[in-house]
Design a protein around this motif. Structure first.
Motif: not given
Ligand SMILES: Nc1nc2c(ncn2[C@@H]2O[C@H](COP(=O)(O)OP(=O)(O)OP(=O)(O)O)[C@@H](O)[C@H]2O)c(=O)[nH]1
Ligand SMILES: [Mg+2]
Length: 615
Positions: A469-477, A487-497
């Protein structure tokens, strides 16, 4: 100060050692009505009548000190004082099954030959009576040269007498050492027969009902149909019975979330509670009813004595893939969790049989997959019925379990012909007597499972979900940008996707797979949190994860996700246990690789075929 004395519970499998251990020490070790339940030594504390404490050790059941399997090896080592970090037990509490005396007296002679202070617990007197046997403990005691105490472990009968005898035994070491037995197995069998006869005052045959039931349940044609039907009913029940409870829980979580949103000012803390804790962890907790229903059936099978029958029925099928019925119980235990399943493989004597069983155990559908399956099924499979009393959702769940079983059998077949080559070993397992499950044991068992599930939700699932949740919430959109993108999590997801896109996975799914390595259920809480954080407005945020999946995922994508979870090694603890049980990284590494390959291939095939079919 003197060192605390040690007594060890020794005897054949299924004699009731763990039941006695629990009754004497207040522990909650697993007991079940089939041989090979306990595979490790466990210590507990017993207070003697003098007030002195005594360390009581529960051990795996054993047929002989010539250990054939790793669990029997533990018993031999502990009894002989060769177990690392443990002194030799002063007193041996030899547990024998009163209703199976002749058989249990064979190993008993071997134990008595050690010449240690020994007390015999003549357990399961109630079952002996049920079978029409009247026994004479005094005669048995005279024959064995040690005290014999009649007990009924599960009803707490004879415990005081047994404790007193244990205390006494320590002071009469020499006197008890008079037993001098016979050495060869046929000799011991003969002696056992005579002793059992001598200790039986009267016997009236009352075995007919039991034999009658077995004639049906073990019939080569009818038996498998009943077993299959039973499993089918279980998965229907998991959906049908749980629905009202799951809906109520779901409603409660939603109501709490609404209430929190109402009373708290907008901000970090409120989002944390609603998006992280309630949407995330709440989405897993609502599966408690399903878990309880599944375990209700598993416990029923374990307690009644049906489990060993199921193993017997499956033996032929297992032999077909180079395993034996011995592997069946570890594999069925893996329906709960692969960890106890892998440990239960210690009761398999043949090392290659055992290795194969360990390697395929993660393919059995553990209960942590249930929330994942249930959420996706509820979202994309319509709640229709395909026949009288047969729901489509339950059917799909059954098919997923079946896919795991078939996968395990095929992999076992391949392994037994390549890496773990060898012929199928014979299957000998004694059939335990049927017992009506005791309500109290059942209730305690269910409570324990529910507690384990909730504790997981409150600890590992909670922490991983909050981290996500923290990784999803920051940085703010920025305004207009999606929170997931920013978010940071979004970047990770982009890497794996990109790796997972060819097999039909979307970005949220790819993201959910990473934290789900900690615990599979996290796949659900991760998706729930992702959708809650990413929701553009309050209405969307209030929707449950099921509704969001139903709205956003195509059917081929959802099916591919299910196929992935049938095979993927999504659990670090299982890998760790496999390392411990195989003494190294070689086999766990192999396991992880082959499971990921299967997961990728089958998720891909599912996606491509479903897409081609226009689903
Ligand atoms: N009726 C009756 N059942 C008993 C008694 N003691 C144990 N049981 C049941 O017998 C079964 C086996 O008991 P366990 O305590 O698991 O046996 P164990 O000797 O520890 O077995 P392993 O760990 O496999 O070696 C369970 O289903 C118990 O509920 C008894 O005195 N009377
Ligand atoms: Mg036990």
């Amino acid at each position: 100060m003197t060192r605390k004395r040690i007594a060890a519970l020794v005897g054949n499998p299924n004699a009731g050692k763990s039941a006695l251990f629990n009754a004497l020490t207040g522990a909650r070790q697993k007991i079940a009505n089939y041989p090979g339940v306990t595979v490790e030594r466990k210590a507990g504390r017993l207070t003697l009548p003098s007030g002195e404490p005594l360390e009581l050790i529960d051990l795996p059941g054993s047929y002989s000190f010539d250990a054939a399997s790793p669990d029997e090896e533990v018993t031999r080592k502990v009894v002989h004082g060769e177990f690392e970090g443990e002194a030799t037990p002063e007193v041996i509490v030899l547990v024998v099954d009163a209703a199976n005396l002749e058989q249990h007296l064979v190993f008993a002679q071997e134990v008595l030959e050690l010449g240690r202070p020994t007390v015999v617990a003549l357990n399961m007197i109630d079952l002996a009576e049920r079978d029409g046997l009247t026994l004479d403990p005094a005669a048995l005691s005279a024959a064995l040269g040690v005290p014999v105490i009649p007990t009924v472990a599960v009803r707490g009968r004879g415990l005081q007498e047994l404790t007193a005898a244990i205390a006494e035994a320590e002071t009469h070491a020499a006197e008890d050492a008079q037993w001098r037995g016979h050495v060869t197995l046929p000799e011991r069998r003969l002696v056992a027969k005579h002793m059992a006869r001598g200790a039986t005052l009267s016997a009236s045959a009352r075995h007919t009902i039991e034999n009658g039931i077995d004639r049906v349940l073990l019939n080569p044609w009818v038996g498998p149909v009943i077993l299959f039907g039973l499993l089918f009913v279980i998965f229907q029940a998991v959906f049908a019975w749980a629905t009202p409870f799951a809906d109520a829980l779901d409603g409660a979580v939603g109501a709490i979330s609404g209430w929190v949103s109402g009373i708290m000012p907008e901000g970090f803390i409120r989002d944390f509670i609603t998006e992280g804790v309630l949407a995330g962890v709440g989405s897993v907790v609502v599966f408690l009813p399903q878990i309880v229903i599944l375990f209700f059936f598993i416990l029923l099978m374990e307690a009644s004595g049906y489990m060993a029958r199921a193993a017997f029925l499956m033996d032929r099928l297992m032999a077909g893939v180079g395993l034996s019925g011995k592997s069946f119980i570890p594999l069925l235990s893996s329906f709960a969790c692969a960890i106890p399943g892998i440990m239960a493989a210690r009761s398999i004597p043949d090392p290659k049989d055992r290795l194969t069983t360990i390697l395929v155990a993660p393919l059995m559908t553990c209960s942590a997959r249930l929330p994942v399956y249930a959420v996706i099924i509820a979202a994309v499979i319509p709640e229709t019925s395909v026949g009288p009393g047969i729901g489509l959702q339950g059917l799909v769940l059954f098919a997923l379990y079946l896919a795991g079983i078939v996968g395990a059998l095929v992999v076992a077949l391949v392994l037994r012909n390549t890496l773990a080559k060898g012929a199928a070993s014979g299957f000998i397992m004694e059939m335990p007597r049927y017992q009506l499950p005791r309500i109290k044991d059942l209730a305690i068992g269910l409570w324990q499972r529910a507690y384990v599930f909730l504790r997981r939700a409150g600890t590992i699932i909670f922490m991983v979900t909050i981290a996500l949740w923290l990784l999803l919430s920051f940085p703010k959109a920025e305004p207009g940008e999606s929170q997931l993108d920013a978010s940071v999590a979004g970047m990770v997801a982009d890497g794996l996707h990109p790796v997972l896109e060819p097999i039909g996975f979307n970005r949220e799914m790819s993201l959910a797979l990473i934290p789900a390595m900690a615990a599979r259920e996290v796949a659900v809480s991760a998706l729930a949190t992702t959708y809650a954080v990413d929701a553009e407005d309050e209405d969307l945020a209030a929707e449950g994860v099921t509704d969001r999946i139903a709205a956003l995922w195509s059917l081929p994508t959802a099916l591919a996700f299910l196929a992935w979870f049938v095979f993927a090694p999504q659990c670090i603890s299982t890998i760790a246990v496999a390392r411990r049980e195989t003494n190294g990284w070689k086999w766990p590494t192999f396991m992880v690789v082959y499971l990921f390959v299967l997961a990728y291939v089958f998720a891909g095939l599912t996606f491509w075929i479903a897409t081609a079919l226009g689903l």
